[in-house]
Write a protein that holds these residues in place. Structure first.
Motif, PDB file in Angstrom:
ATOM      1  N   MET A   1       0.816  -1.058   0.132  1.00 26.74           N
ATOM      2  CA  MET A   1      -0.031   0.131   0.002  1.00 26.74           C
ATOM      3  C   MET A   1       0.879   1.267  -0.062  1.00 26.74           C
ATOM      4  O   MET A   1       0.794   2.402  -0.869  1.00 26.74           O
ATOM      5  N   LEU A   2       1.962   1.366   1.012  1.00 24.91           N
ATOM      6  CA  LEU A   2       2.612   2.677   1.125  1.00 24.91           C
ATOM      7  C   LEU A   2       3.531   2.735  -0.377  1.00 24.91           C
ATOM      8  O   LEU A   2       3.735   3.842  -0.654  1.00 24.91           O
ATOM      9  N   ARG A   3       3.840   1.440  -0.725  1.00 20.84           N
ATOM     10  CA  ARG A   3       4.819   1.520  -1.996  1.00 20.84           C
ATOM     11  C   ARG A   3       4.071   2.081  -3.248  1.00 20.84           C
ATOM     12  O   ARG A   3       4.502   3.109  -3.792  1.00 20.84           O
ATOM     13  N   ASN A   4       2.690   1.472  -3.238  1.00 17.99           N
ATOM     14  CA  ASN A   4       2.007   2.180  -4.538  1.00 17.99           C
ATOM     15  C   ASN A   4       1.776   3.838  -4.238  1.00 17.99           C
ATOM     16  O   ASN A   4       1.564   4.470  -5.166  1.00 17.99           O
ATOM     17  N   LEU A   5       1.597   4.048  -3.045  1.00 11.47           N
ATOM     18  CA  LEU A   5       1.160   5.301  -2.543  1.00 11.47           C
ATOM     19  C   LEU A   5       2.401   6.400  -3.232  1.00 11.47           C
ATOM     20  O   LEU A   5       2.325   7.331  -3.835  1.00 11.47           O
ATOM     21  N   LEU A   6       3.776   5.852  -2.660  1.00 11.91           N
ATOM     22  CA  LEU A   6       4.992   6.473  -3.206  1.00 11.91           C
ATOM     23  C   LEU A   6       5.093   6.506  -4.724  1.00 11.91           C
ATOM     24  O   LEU A   6       5.482   7.670  -5.281  1.00 11.91           O
ATOM     25  N   ILE A   7       4.830   5.187  -5.459  1.00  7.86           N
ATOM     26  CA  ILE A   7       4.898   5.433  -6.901  1.00  7.86           C
ATOM     27  C   ILE A   7       3.935   6.379  -7.504  1.00  7.86           C
ATOM     28  O   ILE A   7       4.049   7.193  -8.300  1.00  7.86           O
ATOM     29  N   GLY A   8       2.694   6.572  -6.783  1.00 11.24           N
ATOM     30  CA  GLY A   8       1.768   7.531  -7.261  1.00 11.24           C
ATOM     31  C   GLY A   8       2.045   8.949  -7.253  1.00 11.24           C
ATOM     32  O   GLY A   8       2.021   9.873  -7.945  1.00 11.24           O
ATOM     33  N   LEU A   9       2.689   8.993  -6.053  1.00  9.06           N
ATOM     34  CA  LEU A   9       3.462  10.462  -5.534  1.00  9.06           C
ATOM     35  C   LEU A   9       4.357  10.908  -6.602  1.00  9.06           C
ATOM     36  O   LEU A   9       4.500  11.988  -7.149  1.00  9.06           O
ATOM     37  N   VAL A  10       5.361   9.974  -6.987  1.00  8.41           N
ATOM     38  CA  VAL A  10       6.390  10.149  -7.948  1.00  8.41           C
ATOM     39  C   VAL A  10       5.753  10.403  -9.348  1.00  8.41           C
ATOM     40  O   VAL A  10       6.070  11.467 -10.155  1.00  8.41           O
ATOM     41  N   LEU A  11       4.858   9.718  -9.580  1.00  6.92           N
ATOM     42  CA  LEU A  11       4.264   9.962 -11.166  1.00  6.92           C
ATOM     43  C   LEU A  11       3.600  11.313 -10.996  1.00  6.92           C
ATOM     44  O   LEU A  11       3.561  12.143 -11.895  1.00  6.92           O
ATOM     45  N   ALA A  12       2.837  11.748  -9.940  1.00  6.33           N
ATOM     46  CA  ALA A  12       2.193  13.212  -9.961  1.00  6.33           C
ATOM     47  C   ALA A  12       3.397  14.156 -10.009  1.00  6.33           C
ATOM     48  O   ALA A  12       3.034  15.033 -10.633  1.00  6.33           O
ATOM     49  N   GLY A  13       4.539  13.855  -9.499  1.00 12.22           N
ATOM     50  CA  GLY A  13       5.545  14.793  -9.530  1.00 12.22           C
ATOM     51  C   GLY A  13       5.845  15.136 -10.791  1.00 12.22           C
ATOM     52  O   GLY A  13       5.903  16.143 -11.293  1.00 12.22           O
ATOM     53  N   PHE A  14       5.931  14.007 -11.542  1.00 11.53           N
ATOM     54  CA  PHE A  14       6.525  13.979 -13.173  1.00 11.53           C
ATOM     55  C   PHE A  14       5.400  14.639 -13.784  1.00 11.53           C
ATOM     56  O   PHE A  14       5.668  15.617 -14.789  1.00 11.53           O
ATOM     57  N   VAL A  15       4.229  14.431 -13.711  1.00  6.71           N
ATOM     58  CA  VAL A  15       2.909  15.042 -14.426  1.00  6.71           C
ATOM     59  C   VAL A  15       3.207  16.587 -14.029  1.00  6.71           C
ATOM     60  O   VAL A  15       2.816  17.264 -15.049  1.00  6.71           O
ATOM     61  N   PHE A  16       3.226  17.200 -12.883  1.00  6.29           N
ATOM     62  CA  PHE A  16       3.493  18.364 -12.384  1.00  6.29           C
ATOM     63  C   PHE A  16       4.634  19.104 -13.362  1.00  6.29           C
ATOM     64  O   PHE A  16       4.256  20.047 -14.030  1.00  6.29           O
ATOM     65  N   ILE A  17       5.877  17.995 -13.365  1.00  6.14           N
ATOM     66  CA  ILE A  17       7.068  18.895 -14.186  1.00  6.14           C
ATOM     67  C   ILE A  17       6.799  19.184 -15.498  1.00  6.14           C
ATOM     68  O   ILE A  17       6.841  20.150 -16.302  1.00  6.14           O
ATOM     69  N   PHE A  18       6.127  17.844 -16.102  1.00  7.20           N
ATOM     70  CA  PHE A  18       6.140  17.784 -17.698  1.00  7.20           C
ATOM     71  C   PHE A  18       4.730  18.603 -18.116  1.00  7.20           C
ATOM     72  O   PHE A  18       5.001  19.306 -19.317  1.00  7.20           O
ATOM     73  N   TYR A  19       3.848  18.936 -17.075  1.00  4.55           N
ATOM     74  CA  TYR A  19       2.791  19.774 -17.654  1.00  4.55           C
ATOM     75  C   TYR A  19       3.030  21.161 -17.672  1.00  4.55           C
ATOM     76  O   TYR A  19       2.775  21.795 -18.516  1.00  4.55           O
ATOM     77  N   ASN A  20       3.854  21.414 -16.567  1.00  2.23           N
ATOM     78  CA  ASN A  20       4.408  22.950 -16.756  1.00  2.23           C
ATOM     79  C   ASN A  20       5.224  23.378 -17.992  1.00  2.23           C
ATOM     80  O   ASN A  20       5.264  24.360 -18.654  1.00  2.23           O
ATOM     81  N   LEU A  21       6.000  22.220 -18.266  1.00  2.03           N
ATOM     82  CA  LEU A  21       6.731  22.441 -19.635  1.00  2.03           C
ATOM     83  C   LEU A  21       5.941  22.397 -20.846  1.00  2.03           C
ATOM     84  O   LEU A  21       5.923  23.153 -21.781  1.00  2.03           O
ATOM     85  N   TYR A  22       4.991  21.543 -20.683  1.00  5.06           N
ATOM     86  CA  TYR A  22       4.021  21.308 -22.039  1.00  5.06           C
ATOM     87  C   TYR A  22       3.286  22.838 -22.435  1.00  5.06           C
ATOM     88  O   TYR A  22       3.114  23.172 -23.246  1.00  5.06           O
ATOM     89  N   ILE A  23       2.744  23.570 -21.059  1.00  3.69           N
ATOM     90  CA  ILE A  23       1.592  24.450 -21.129  1.00  3.69           C
ATOM     91  C   ILE A  23       2.653  25.665 -21.776  1.00  3.69           C
ATOM     92  O   ILE A  23       2.121  26.585 -22.301  1.00  3.69           O
ATOM     93  N   THR A  24       3.932  25.621 -21.325  1.00  3.70           N
ATOM     94  CA  THR A  24       4.683  26.910 -21.817  1.00  3.70           C
ATOM     95  C   THR A  24       5.334  26.622 -23.096  1.00  3.70           C
ATOM     96  O   THR A  24       6.202  27.688 -23.466  1.00  3.70           O
ATOM     97  N   TYR A  25       5.119  25.400 -23.612  1.00  2.00           N
ATOM     98  CA  TYR A  25       6.002  25.330 -25.084  1.00  2.00           C
ATOM     99  C   TYR A  25       5.232  25.846 -26.044  1.00  2.00           C
ATOM    100  O   TYR A  25       4.040  25.955 -26.379  1.00  2.00           O
ATOM    101  N   GLU A  26       6.084  26.727 -27.008  1.00  2.00           N
ATOM    102  CA  GLU A  26       5.498  27.262 -28.141  1.00  2.00           C
ATOM    103  C   GLU A  26       6.443  26.632 -29.302  1.00  2.00           C
ATOM    104  O   GLU A  26       7.588  26.762 -29.208  1.00  2.00           O
TER     105      GLU A  26
END
Lengths: 233, 85
Positions: A1-26
């Motif tokens: 359970m804790l492991r899945n939570l940590l994996i989810g957190l890391v994935l959410a972090g990636f989503v945050f980083i790449f979403y910021n890159l994506y919306i500022t990309y021209e």
């Protein structure tokens, strides 16, 4: 359970980083800086019809030397770890036999695959592809021959000599560029020739042929080591 | 239906297929099936590269990704099985 939570957190972090890159990309509408220079002057300065090859072999030739060195190191490390003892070298690979179809087809296909590999690296300055692709295609021919006959002996001395001679020649041509032309790996040590023909773009066809032979020999060497590791008592 | 729509439809189809195969590669119990699925993902990736007008990258991906690495995976798998038996 804790492991899945940590994996989810890391994935959410990636989503945050790449979403910021994506919306500022021209997307850029035109080439800028060094890319524009390559696209406009490449054909005149290097004489290669394939601009990718012009960048890989001439403008960024030093990087290509580095990539080949990395491949050489990989092959050496694999050879070091998969070294067999003298007793194991004598053994053979036990297998369930290969089908007649595969054996017959490989006899016809292997020469054609080798020829296509040679075509790809010799025409690297005209058509898509080049040394690395041609070398990989040659290695696929070796794969087919191993599949058709799992006990096939690959001549180790030939591989070593081809690899060493092409590596040394690549660097020597590069050094010639310092004396005869503008710098290390400059392709203008030979005439640029007529744009779009086989004997054009100065030293690029020669350099890429050596790269192709070297890459093909190195990957075949890696395959040979893995094949030998299957020998059993 | 113009050319661009067909192109996008093919690209999306290949993308979905490679996602499914990647899922199979991770989830399947049999390691041989996983290795084959990973090889087919590489093959689909090389078709995608070809569609995106990068034939040289497609060549490398098809030869190394789906050819050589699959063979090497099978060699390693064979070795592991023999040690475990």
């Amino acid at each position: 359970m804790l492991r899945n939570l940590l994996i989810g957190l890391v994935l959410a972090g990636f989503v945050f980083i790449f979403y910021n890159l994506y919306i500022t990309y021209e997307p850029k509408t035109e080439l800028t800086g060094i890319a524009a220079h390559y696209a406009e002057k490449g054909a005149v300065e290097v004489g290669a019809a394939n601009l990718v090859t012009a960048v890989v072999v001439t403008y960024r030739g030093f990087d290509t030397l580095g990539e080949i060195t990395i491949l050489f190191l990989t092959a050496s490390i694999i050879a070091f770890f998969l070294k067999l003892s003298k007793v194991d070298e004598e053994k053979i690979i036990v297998h369930r036999g290969t089908s007649e179809l595969l054996i017959t087809a490989s006899k016809i296909l292997i020469p054609i695959i080798f020829l296509f590999g040679a075509y790809v690296f010799m025409n690297g300055h005209l058509t898509p592809g080049g040394g690395f692709q041609g070398g990989a295609i040659i290695a696929s021919g070796v794969v087919l021959s191993i599949l058709a006959n799992p006990n096939r002996q690959i001549n180790h001395n030939v591989i070593i000599w081809v690899e060493s001679i092409s590596g040394v020649s690549f660097v020597l041509i590069g050094v010639l560029g310092i004396f005869l032309a503008g710098g290390f790996l400059d392709n203008r040590i030979l005439g640029l020739g007529e744009f779009g023909t086989l004997f054009s773009a100065g030293a690029i066809p020669i350099i890429y042929s050596f790269v192709g032979l070297k890459v093909g020999a190195e990957i075949s060497n890696i395959l040979n080591k893995y094949q030998k590791s299957q020998k059993e008592s | 239906m113009n050319n661009e729509t067909v192109f996008i439809a093919i690209a999306i189809g290949i993308g979905v297929l490679s996602l499914i195969l990647a899922f199979i590669a991770v989830q399947n119990k049999s390691l041989s099936v996983s290795v084959i699925a990973a090889g087919v993902v590489s093959l689909f990736a090389s078709v995608l590269f070809l569609l995106m007008a990068a034939p040289d990258v497609a060549m490398t991906e098809a030869a190394i990704g789906s050819g050589l690495s699959t063979l090497i995976f099978f060699y390693v798998l064979n070795k592991i099985k023999r040690y475990n038996a």
